[in-house]
Design a protein around this motif. Structure first.
Motif, PDB file in Angstrom:
ATOM      1  N   ASP B   8      -6.204  28.819 -12.235  1.00  0.00           N
ATOM      2  CA  ASP B   8      -7.017  28.705 -13.445  1.00  0.00           C
ATOM      3  C   ASP B   8      -8.440  28.217 -13.200  1.00  0.00           C
ATOM      4  N   GLN B   9      -8.630  27.361 -12.204  1.00  0.00           N
ATOM      5  CA  GLN B   9      -9.983  26.866 -11.962  1.00  0.00           C
ATOM      6  C   GLN B   9     -10.805  27.914 -11.216  1.00  0.00           C
ATOM      7  N   ALA B  10     -11.798  28.438 -11.915  1.00  0.00           N
ATOM      8  CA  ALA B  10     -12.550  29.580 -11.392  1.00  0.00           C
ATOM      9  C   ALA B  10     -13.161  29.302 -10.019  1.00  0.00           C
ATOM     10  N   MET B  11     -13.704  28.103  -9.854  1.00  0.00           N
ATOM     11  CA  MET B  11     -14.361  27.815  -8.592  1.00  0.00           C
ATOM     12  C   MET B  11     -13.373  27.788  -7.431  1.00  0.00           C
ATOM     13  N   VAL B  12     -12.216  27.201  -7.683  1.00  0.00           N
ATOM     14  CA  VAL B  12     -11.181  27.165  -6.654  1.00  0.00           C
ATOM     15  C   VAL B  12     -10.670  28.581  -6.388  1.00  0.00           C
ATOM     16  N   ARG B  13     -10.547  29.342  -7.454  1.00  0.00           N
ATOM     17  CA  ARG B  13     -10.077  30.721  -7.315  1.00  0.00           C
ATOM     18  C   ARG B  13     -11.033  31.505  -6.413  1.00  0.00           C
ATOM     19  N   GLY B  14     -12.301  31.392  -6.704  1.00  0.00           N
ATOM     20  CA  GLY B  14     -13.289  32.090  -5.891  1.00  0.00           C
ATOM     21  C   GLY B  14     -13.302  31.615  -4.450  1.00  0.00           C
ATOM     22  N   ALA B  15     -13.141  30.312  -4.289  1.00  0.00           N
ATOM     23  CA  ALA B  15     -13.175  29.737  -2.950  1.00  0.00           C
ATOM     24  C   ALA B  15     -11.976  30.195  -2.125  1.00  0.00           C
ATOM     25  N   LEU B  16     -10.812  30.225  -2.759  1.00  0.00           N
ATOM     26  CA  LEU B  16      -9.624  30.685  -2.035  1.00  0.00           C
ATOM     27  C   LEU B  16      -9.761  32.155  -1.647  1.00  0.00           C
ATOM     28  N   ALA B  17     -10.338  32.908  -2.554  1.00  0.00           N
ATOM     29  CA  ALA B  17     -10.553  34.329  -2.252  1.00  0.00           C
ATOM     30  C   ALA B  17     -11.481  34.484  -1.050  1.00  0.00           C
ATOM     31  N   ALA B  18     -12.514  33.663  -1.006  1.00  0.00           N
ATOM     32  CA  ALA B  18     -13.448  33.710   0.125  1.00  0.00           C
ATOM     33  C   ALA B  18     -12.739  33.339   1.418  1.00  0.00           C
ATOM     34  N   LEU B  19     -11.884  32.337   1.297  1.00  0.00           N
ATOM     35  CA  LEU B  19     -11.130  31.880   2.468  1.00  0.00           C
ATOM     36  C   LEU B  19     -10.243  32.990   3.016  1.00  0.00           C
ATOM     37  N   LEU B  20      -9.530  33.654   2.125  1.00  0.00           N
ATOM     38  CA  LEU B  20      -8.603  34.696   2.553  1.00  0.00           C
ATOM     39  C   LEU B  20      -9.338  35.937   3.045  1.00  0.00           C
ATOM     40  N   ALA B  21     -10.507  36.150   2.493  1.00  0.00           N
ATOM     41  CA  ALA B  21     -11.288  37.321   2.892  1.00  0.00           C
ATOM     42  C   ALA B  21     -11.707  37.241   4.362  1.00  0.00           C
ATOM     43  N   LEU B  22     -11.692  36.027   4.892  1.00  0.00           N
ATOM     44  CA  LEU B  22     -12.058  35.852   6.300  1.00  0.00           C
ATOM     45  C   LEU B  22     -10.980  36.390   7.235  1.00  0.00           C
ATOM     46  N   GLU B  23      -9.762  36.502   6.707  1.00  0.00           N
ATOM     47  CA  GLU B  23      -8.648  36.955   7.543  1.00  0.00           C
ATOM     48  C   GLU B  23      -8.606  38.483   7.544  1.00  0.00           C
ATOM     49  N   PRO B  24      -8.660  39.082   8.717  1.00  0.00           N
ATOM     50  CA  PRO B  24      -8.725  40.549   8.781  1.00  0.00           C
ATOM     51  C   PRO B  24      -7.454  41.239   8.277  1.00  0.00           C
ATOM     52  N   ASP B  25      -6.317  40.571   8.396  1.00  0.00           N
ATOM     53  CA  ASP B  25      -5.062  41.214   7.995  1.00  0.00           C
ATOM     54  C   ASP B  25      -4.694  40.944   6.543  1.00  0.00           C
ATOM     55  N   ILE B  26      -5.589  40.288   5.805  1.00  0.00           N
ATOM     56  CA  ILE B  26      -5.297  39.972   4.408  1.00  0.00           C
ATOM     57  C   ILE B  26      -6.324  40.628   3.491  1.00  0.00           C
ATOM     58  N   GLU B  27      -5.802  41.264   2.463  1.00  0.00           N
ATOM     59  CA  GLU B  27      -6.687  41.897   1.490  1.00  0.00           C
ATOM     60  C   GLU B  27      -6.429  41.309   0.106  1.00  0.00           C
ATOM     61  N   VAL B  28      -7.465  40.702  -0.480  1.00  0.00           N
ATOM     62  CA  VAL B  28      -7.321  40.128  -1.824  1.00  0.00           C
ATOM     63  C   VAL B  28      -7.620  41.223  -2.842  1.00  0.00           C
TER      64      VAL B  28
END
Lengths: 199, 199
Positions: B8-28
DNA sequence: TAACCCCGGTGACGTTTGTCAGAAGCGATG
DNA sequence: CATCGCTTCTGACAAACGTCACCGGGGTTA
């Protein structure tokens, strides 16, 4: 723009770092899991901006901001917190912070606000800023102390012992607090005061 | 590995997405700010894994996991939450989730756990898993309902009206709950039950 | 010095809370 | 059918709670 990150939840800390790392004009020098660690890192890394959570173990973000103000460190502070509590914002502003953002705000807002602050501006959540002007904490120190403990389930007698007061006096303070907050009992008083950031 | 993010927290949501985007085998594939939105996105995006917070407005992460289980959707669920409450973990496991992580865990743990889950494994916070086995919720439904309202400052009389009970019965339930939890009054009972995730 | 406020305390009152023992109704289990 | 367990209710009691009016000792402030 060189920033330091203070946030107790490791996963959120890492995620925010990843988010900021995407911005070419922002460099994350490091991060800290609590206020004391952040204080040490400030000396070592000399960042332009400190991004800090409020509720952290040991030294809170608000206390950290106060300490920075007292020592006149050349670092701007941006608070990033879950809590939309006007009392928190008020104390943050008194401690001279340059920014106060909610984690509810969109992620892009963070980098944007950092740039505003770096240019010498302020970035304060607008809705909260309004509330902070109108609503001010009606409680005095004693009422705050007593209400805090009452909200944890302590009886008037127990609280009286802790502060070397009579149990009658404690009940008077609680009654005062209940009246000032316009609620019906100590539990509601505690919840309201907490929600406003007055505890 | 295709994932959907509910937080629900937009900033955390965006941050987690950025974090996962760094992983080549993960697609958000996308993200949602609450349970209902996540449910709709599940149908549309058909992710392999849903990463979900618990406390969200409307439909919580636990309720979302239950719904997924009932509909036998082919998606694994990983809970990522602030709350180290054994009751939450218990309910999550009952709802068939594959992972339960705390936001206190290091950021790397997230991607790591996603891979474990994607391979068919489970990723459960070990300390919490232990506690969940030993401590189980001693409260029954009535006690839970009554305690929840009492913790919000309602009196026995008010609670009685809401449930069409006598005020004596309400007090009996509260007394029962206080006894079962081994505390001294309704406030402590509420706080303990809440902390354990039993409310 | 007198007037005032702030902090803490007292005593009294009615209400709410927490505890306990007991009992009626009722569905399930034997 | 008898028995068990569960929910709900009752009445009684002591303790804690919330309110109020009032008192006393400092400190300012006028």
């Amino acid at each position: 723009m060189r920033v330091l990150l203070a946030e107790d939840q490791a996963m959120v800390r890492g995620a925010l770092a990843a988010l900021l790392a995407l911005e070419p004009d922002i460099e994350v020098l490091g991060s800290a899991p609590d206020g004391e660690a952040a204080w040490r890192e400030l000396e070592r890394l000399k960042p332009d901006i400190l991004i800090s959570d409020i509720e952290m173990p040991g030294l809170t973000g608000l206390e950290l901001a106060q300490r920075i103000q007292r020592h006149e460190l050349p670092v701007k502070v941006v608070i990033v917190t879950t809590f939309a509590r006007s009392g928190y914002l008020r104390r943050a502003l008194d401690a001279g912070v340059s920014g106060y953002l909610l984690k509810d705000a969109p992620a892009e807002k963070l980098a944007e606000s950092l740039r505003t602050v770096h240019r010498g501006g302020r970035a304060i959540d607008p809705e909260l800023a309004l509330e902070a002007w109108t609503e001010s904490d009606p409680l005095n120190d004693r009422e705050r102390q007593v209400l805090r403990l009452a909200g944890e389930g302590k009886s008037a007698g127990e609280i009286a012992q802790m502060f070397n007061l009579s149990h009658g006096t404690v009940r008077n303070y609680l009654s005062e607090a209940i009246g000032k907050l316009g609620v019906g009992n100590r539990i509601e008083a505690y919840r309201l005061a907490r929600q406003k950031g007055w505890l």
